[in-house]
Design a protein around this motif. Structure first.
Motif, PDB file in Angstrom:
ATOM      1  N   ARG A 417       0.855  -1.187   0.000  1.00 55.31           N
ATOM      2  CA  ARG A 417       0.000   0.000   0.000  1.00 55.31           C
ATOM      3  C   ARG A 417       0.895   1.243   0.000  1.00 55.31           C
ATOM      4  N   THR A 418       0.514   2.200  -0.823  1.00 56.43           N
ATOM      5  CA  THR A 418       1.167   3.508  -0.816  1.00 56.43           C
ATOM      6  C   THR A 418       0.196   4.483  -0.179  1.00 56.43           C
ATOM      7  N   VAL A 419       0.657   5.162   0.863  1.00 53.64           N
ATOM      8  CA  VAL A 419      -0.231   5.946   1.725  1.00 53.64           C
ATOM      9  C   VAL A 419       0.188   7.407   1.720  1.00 53.64           C
ATOM     10  N   ALA A 420      -0.786   8.292   1.584  1.00 54.00           N
ATOM     11  CA  ALA A 420      -0.527   9.728   1.714  1.00 54.00           C
ATOM     12  C   ALA A 420      -0.484  10.074   3.198  1.00 54.00           C
ATOM     13  N   LEU A 421       0.641  10.597   3.666  1.00 56.21           N
ATOM     14  CA  LEU A 421       0.785  10.987   5.072  1.00 56.21           C
ATOM     15  C   LEU A 421       0.302  12.407   5.321  1.00 56.21           C
ATOM     16  N   GLY A 422      -0.113  13.078   4.280  1.00 59.47           N
ATOM     17  CA  GLY A 422      -0.570  14.467   4.342  1.00 59.47           C
ATOM     18  C   GLY A 422      -0.720  14.957   2.921  1.00 59.47           C
TER      19      GLY A 422
END
Length: 600
Positions: A417-422
């Motif tokens: 999974r590639t996750v946006a941290l902001g």
């Protein structure tokens, strides 16, 4: 790479060249493999890493008296470049235009050498690779190849011993078929190939056939051994110190004889059957040529294809394991943003946090590979693994790529999974959405029975190809049933792999795009091949996603998705929520409800 490590590599090269000088060798070649020709090897056989410092799973180091080079594939271009910096080793990028083969490079470098002999340890290199290399060396300057010498035996003073962890039984309640039944099927397949006997070198093939597991290879539940099967006997060559009384009694009931691991060469020399089945691409050159029989049948072993098709018990085990793995992932993801905003969380911290949630799940045994937690620019390094020297603090902005998995007694998981941290920028959103489109396209695909993965590969790349983008690794690989996370013979990739996709096979769906120096995106589920329909044109198949975990919708550009792609994502998320929510706490359920809300 630290200065100490650079000095260490220089010292090892000096020691090697002294040995080469005595043996009159112009060059020595260090492949990545071990006596079992595996992708991942026990520490004792990590000779390429010892001599070069490069620790990736694929690569070949070559050393002459004055130069050194290392060949590896696109997964490791960035990582290898960093690890080889400051050493003599020059990076050679495989399958990139202008990169010479090892034989071509040696032909040029040794054109004025006073000896034309090149060395490689025949015990750790597949017979097929030795044959190809020998022909290439002969064509490039008439170089010869010596295969009966291992310089590491002289220069690797603190070389690790072969592992001695106990071998364990893998209960039939998880395997779905007992060992005598598997041996009967193997022997029937041997008869179809007119083979009197068969040598099995691949550790996962042995573990599957005998319903045994081990811990000899990091993150791979296998044990160092060989298996020699004829129509009337089966002999397991393994260090007796690894065999408990219970395992010995079990093997006796299965009709399997025990002999010491080191006896394999003499046993092959004494082999008396008319012919023997061996896969030259998975059998060491030394063992392949130890047999003095009328004929070798050089083809893929039937076990490899049998193992790839999961039976009903294994398939259901995968589904149960994916629920527990999904619960662990949700517990981790629902707390990730808060941990990042609190400050102090690093890439290694992500690895520890996620491992903790997984290890708390029932039937957990180990990680299926070292977690890739790659923040920002590290995400562009395809097989990046954080270390103390590269560990990066996470900030509440940008993308974090997490590729991870676990072994449970009833199945093995592999998920990215590639996750946006902001906040993320427009380029990151565009790339993320292109990768998602490729992932969805492959997951939705319907295809004829017997199609090979190469015939499906372009589907996952079409959207990014239209934008002039691509990725150089494979799109999918098989996954073992509490076995190696990389399993063949089938793959989904651009390079031709003729193995057909069949019902019951597991395979990953993991397209990606990597922008060097900036970020990377990969989205991966593990799938299983299942029937779709049968028409006048034949049988058709489809994929069932096994992985259960929300795909981050924050970085998506909705306008880039078709209505069909949005429906797929909404349906997948509805299934994720419906399956996982009964196993979660209230806070986690609320987070999951938001994470799986319809994209529309």
């Amino acid at each position: 790479m630290s200065d100490t490590t650079k000095d260490t590599i220089a010292s090892r090269l000096s020691d090697l060249r002294e040995v080469m000088r005595r043996e009159r060798l112009a060059a020595f070649i260090f492949p990545s493999t071990d006596p079992h020709c595996g992708e991942y090897v026990p520490d004792r056989w990590k000779g390429r890493e010892f001599i070069s410092g490069f620790d990736g799973s694929a690569g070949t180091a070559v050393v002459t008296m004055s130069e050194a080079a290392l060949w590896t594939d696109s997964r490791y271009f960035l990582a290898a470049g960093e690890q080889l910096a400051g050493t003599e080793f020059v990076l050679m990028k495989e399958r990139v235009e202008g990169t010479p083969t090892i034989a071509e490079w040696l032909g040029r470098k040794l054109a004025v050498s006073d000896t034309t002999e090149v060395g490689i340890d025949g015990m750790t290199c597949p017979a097929a690779d030795v044959d190809t290399l020998r022909a290439g060396l002969r064509a490039n300057g008439g170089l010869t190849l010596r295969t009966n010498f291992d310089p590491l035996a002289l220069i690797w003073k603190d070389r690790p011993e072969a592992p001695l962890a106990p071998v364990e039984l893998h209960p039939v309640e998880y395997a779905g078929e007992d060992c005598p039944s598997k041996l009967a099927r193997v022997r029937a397949a041997m008869r179809e190939r007119h083979a009197e006997g068969m040598l099995v070198s691949s550790l996962d093939d042995i573990a599957w056939t005998l319903n045994l597991r081990g811990t000899d290879v990091h993150c791979n539940p296998v044990f160092v051994s060989y298996l020699l099967v004829t129509h009337v006997s089966a002999v397991l060559f393994v260090d007796s110190r690894k065999i408990t009384d219970g395992v010995a009694a079990y093997l006796e009931t299965c009709g399997v004889e025990l002999r010491e691991y080191g006896d394999i060469t003499s046993a092959l020399r004494a082999y008396g059957e008319y012919n023997i089945l061996m896969d030259g691409s998975l059998t060491s050159h030394t063992l392949y040529n130890s047999v003095r029989t009328h004929g070798r049948i050089d083809t893929a072993l039937p076990i490899t294809a049998m193992k790839a098709v999961k039976n009903a018990v294994e398939a259901d085990g995968f589904r149960r394991a994916m629920v527990r793995d999904g619960v662990a992932m949700v517990k981790f993801l629902c707390r990730l943003r808060a941990e990042v905003e609190r400050g102090g969380l690093t890439e290694l911290g992500v690895c520890r946090l996620l491992a903790g949630y997984r290890s708390a799940q029932p039937l957990f045994r180990d990680l299926s590979f070292d977690t890739i937690a790659a923040y920002g620019a590290h995400g562009a390094v395809v097989h990046y693994e954080p270390t103390e020297g590269t560990d990066t603090p996470l900030e509440p902005r940008g993308l974090l790529l997490i590729d991870s998995g676990a072994h449970y007694l009833d199945g093995t998981t592999d998920i990215t999974r590639t996750v946006a941290l902001g906040p993320v920028d427009d380029e990151q959103r565009r790339v993320y959405t292109l990768v998602l489109k490729g992932h969805i396209a492959l997951s939705m695909l319907k295809f004829p029975h017997g199609a090979a993965g190469t015939q499906l590969d372009a589907v996952a790349r079409a959207a990014m190809w239209r934008e002039g983008m691509n990725f150089m690794h494979g799109t999918g690989h098989g996954v073992g049933s509490y076995l190696n996370v990389h399993e063949g013979p089938h793959q989904i990739r651009m390079e031709w792999r003729p193995a057909p996709l069949l019902p019951g096979m597991t395979v990953t769906d993991e397209p990606g795009i990597y922008i060097a120096g900036r970020f990377g995106v990969r989205i991966e589920n593990t799938l299983i091949v299942v029937p779709y329909m049968e028409t006048g044109f034949g049988r058709f198949l489809q994929f069932e996603p096994l992985t259960l975990c929300p795909i981050d919708t924050a970085p998506i550009i909705p306008e880039m998705l078709t209505d069909e792609e949005k429906r797929w994502l909404d349906d997948y998320h509805a299934r994720v929520f419906g399956t996982l929510s009964p196993h979660l706490e209230a806070e986690e359920t609320d987070w999951l409800r938001r994470a799986t809300s319809p994209i529309g």
